[in-house]
Enzyme design. Structure first.
Site, PDB file in Angstrom:
ATOM      1  N   CYS A   2      -1.789  -2.972   7.670  1.00  0.00           N
ATOM      2  CA  CYS A   2      -1.687  -3.873   6.518  1.00  0.00           C
ATOM      3  C   CYS A   2      -0.382  -4.663   6.480  1.00  0.00           C
ATOM      4  CB  CYS A   2      -1.933  -3.102   5.227  1.00  0.00           C
ATOM      5  SG  CYS A   2      -3.667  -2.596   5.105  1.00  0.00           S
ATOM      6  N   ASP A  24      -4.537  -0.821  -1.800  1.00  0.00           N
ATOM      7  CA  ASP A  24      -5.827  -0.672  -1.124  1.00  0.00           C
ATOM      8  C   ASP A  24      -6.779  -0.037  -2.138  1.00  0.00           C
ATOM      9  OD1 ASP A  24      -6.829  -1.253   1.521  1.00  0.00           O
ATOM     10  OD2 ASP A  24      -6.970   0.896   1.941  1.00  0.00           O
ATOM     11  N   ASP A  81       0.796  -1.240   0.000  1.00  0.00           N
ATOM     12  CA  ASP A  81       0.000   0.000   0.000  1.00  0.00           C
ATOM     13  C   ASP A  81       0.828   1.291   0.000  1.00  0.00           C
ATOM     14  OD1 ASP A  81      -1.934  -1.952   0.245  1.00  0.00           O
ATOM     15  OD2 ASP A  81      -2.757  -1.244   2.141  1.00  0.00           O
ATOM     16  N   HIS A 118     -10.757   0.684  -2.538  1.00  0.00           N
ATOM     17  CA  HIS A 118     -12.126   0.648  -2.009  1.00  0.00           C
ATOM     18  C   HIS A 118     -13.132   1.304  -2.947  1.00  0.00           C
ATOM     19  CE1 HIS A 118     -10.510  -0.635   1.805  1.00  0.00           C
ATOM     20  NE2 HIS A 118      -9.867   0.479   2.018  1.00  0.00           N
ATOM     21  N   HIS A 121     -10.802   6.740   1.974  1.00  0.00           N
ATOM     22  CA  HIS A 121      -9.437   6.694   1.442  1.00  0.00           C
ATOM     23  C   HIS A 121      -9.345   5.665   0.331  1.00  0.00           C
ATOM     24  CE1 HIS A 121      -9.526   3.361   4.301  1.00  0.00           C
ATOM     25  NE2 HIS A 121      -8.572   2.811   3.569  1.00  0.00           N
ATOM     26  N   HIS A 143     -17.508   2.542   1.099  1.00  0.00           N
ATOM     27  CA  HIS A 143     -17.051   1.257   1.651  1.00  0.00           C
ATOM     28  C   HIS A 143     -17.405   1.167   3.140  1.00  0.00           C
ATOM     29  CE1 HIS A 143     -14.010  -1.795   2.972  1.00  0.00           C
ATOM     30  NE2 HIS A 143     -14.439  -2.346   1.858  1.00  0.00           N
ATOM     31  N   LYS A 181      -7.011  -4.942  -2.953  1.00  0.00           N
ATOM     32  CA  LYS A 181      -7.742  -5.501  -1.827  1.00  0.00           C
ATOM     33  C   LYS A 181      -8.663  -4.445  -1.241  1.00  0.00           C
ATOM     34  CE  LYS A 181      -3.918  -4.469   1.253  1.00  0.00           C
ATOM     35  NZ  LYS A 181      -4.622  -3.413   2.020  1.00  0.00           N
TER      36      LYS A 181
HETATM   37  C1  VGL Z   1      -4.617   0.429   5.789  1.00  0.00           C
HETATM   38  C2  VGL Z   1      -6.224   1.226   7.203  1.00  0.00           C
HETATM   39  C3  VGL Z   1      -7.173   1.135   6.214  1.00  0.00           C
HETATM   40  C4  VGL Z   1      -3.172   0.066   5.592  1.00  0.00           C
HETATM   41  C5  VGL Z   1      -5.553   0.323   4.784  1.00  0.00           C
HETATM   42  O1  VGL Z   1      -2.708   0.042   4.427  1.00  0.00           O
HETATM   43  O2  VGL Z   1      -2.486  -0.197   6.605  1.00  0.00           O
HETATM   44  N1  VGL Z   1      -4.957   0.868   6.995  1.00  0.00           N
HETATM   45  N2  VGL Z   1      -6.826   0.683   5.007  1.00  0.00           N
HETATM   46 ZN    ZN Z   2      -8.252   0.780   3.463  1.00  0.00          ZN
END
Ligand code: VGL
Ligand code: ZN
Length: 199
Positions: free
Chosen positions: A153, A48, A10, A50, A83, A54, A108
Site C-alpha cells: 500500500c 484498509d 494502514d 474490506h 483482514h 472480499h 479503501k
Molecule cells: C495491504 C495487502 C492487502 C497493505 C492491504 O496495507 O499494504 N496489503 N491489503
Molecule cells: Zn487489504
C-alpha cells in the site's frame, strides 16, 4: 512552496504482530509516526476497509491459499488472509497511534470485487479514491508517506502520487514491509526509478 501533508498508510491492528496479515515489526513504527506527525500541518490517514468475503481474500476462492495470485478482470491479484473487515478490531487503528490530528481518513478496499492498495486509485488503476482531488483542492502538492506495508500500500500510493505530480517522499524508517517473493527490493527500485524520494 506547496503545502505539505503526511499520509499514514494502514496503521491498523491486522497489519501489526498478532493481526490477521501481520507485517514483521509493524507496531515498531508507531512512536516514530506519532513523532513525525507533530511536524506536519496536515495529517491524512488511510484505512484498509474490506467487506466480508472480499474478492482479495483467499477464502473467497475455493482451493486457493493466501499469498497465491489469481487473474481478476483488472489484472493479477495477490490473495490475502481475511483482514481489515469493516468494523472489526483488526481494522481499527493501532491503539497507540495518535491520530487526533488527522483531518481526513480515506477508507479503501470496500468494493467487493476490487482491491485497493493505493491511497489514490483502486487496483484497476482507474477508480479514484478522491484523495488526489482533495489534495489538489487544498493546495497540498508535497506529500510524505509512512505506514504499512512498504511494498504494497505504501509503494502503490507513492507511485500513483508521483504520477499525479505530487512531490513524494517515503520515510522508509517509518514503514515496514511484507516482502513477498522479493517485493521489497522490486518495489523499492520501482519507487526510486519513478522519482519517489526515499529517505
Ligand atoms: C495491504 C495487502 C492487502 C497493505 C492491504 O496495507 O499494504 N496489503 N491489503
Ligand atoms: Zn487489504
Amino acid at each position: 512552496m506547496p503545502d505539505q501533508a503526511l499520509i499514514v498508510i494502514d496503521l491498523q491492528n491486522d497489519f501489526c504482530p498478532g493481526g490477521a496479515l501481520a507485517v514483521a515489526g509493524g507496531d515498531d513504527i508507531v512512536p516514530l509516526v506519532n513523532e513525525i506527525a507533530r511536524y506536519f500541518a496536515h495529517v491524512i490517514l488511510t484505512q484498509d476497509w474490506h467487506p466480508r468475503h472480499h474478492s482479495s481474500f483467499a477464502s473467497s476462492h475455493p482451493g486457493k491459499s493466501p499469498f497465491e495470485t489469481i487473474q481478476m478482470p483488472y489484472g493479477e491479484q495477490t490473495l490475502w488472509p481475511d483482514h481489515c473487515i469493516q468494523g472489526s478490531g483488526g481494522a481499527a487503528f493501532h491503539p497507540n497511534f495518535d491520530r487526533a490530528k488527522a483531518e481526513l481518513i480515506i477508507r479503501k478496499g470496500f468494493r467487493p470485487g476490487i482491491d485497493s492498495y493505493s491511497a489514490f486509485f483502486e487496483n484497476d488503476h482507474t477508480t479514484p479514491t478522491g484523495l488526489g482531488g482533495y489534495l489538489r483542492e487544498r493546495g497540498i502538492g508535497d506529500i510524505t508517506l509512512v505506514g504499512l506495508a512498504t511494498d504494497f500500500c505504501v509503494a502503490y500510493s507513492a507511485l500513483d502520487a508521483v504520477a499525479q505530480g505530487f512531490a513524494t517522499t517515503v520515510r522508509l524508517d517509518a514503514c515496514r514491509g511484507i516482502d513477498l517473493g522479493g517485493s521489497m527490493s522490486a518495489m523499492t527500485r520501482k519507487m526510486r526509478d519513478a522519482g519517489v524520494r526515499l529517505v
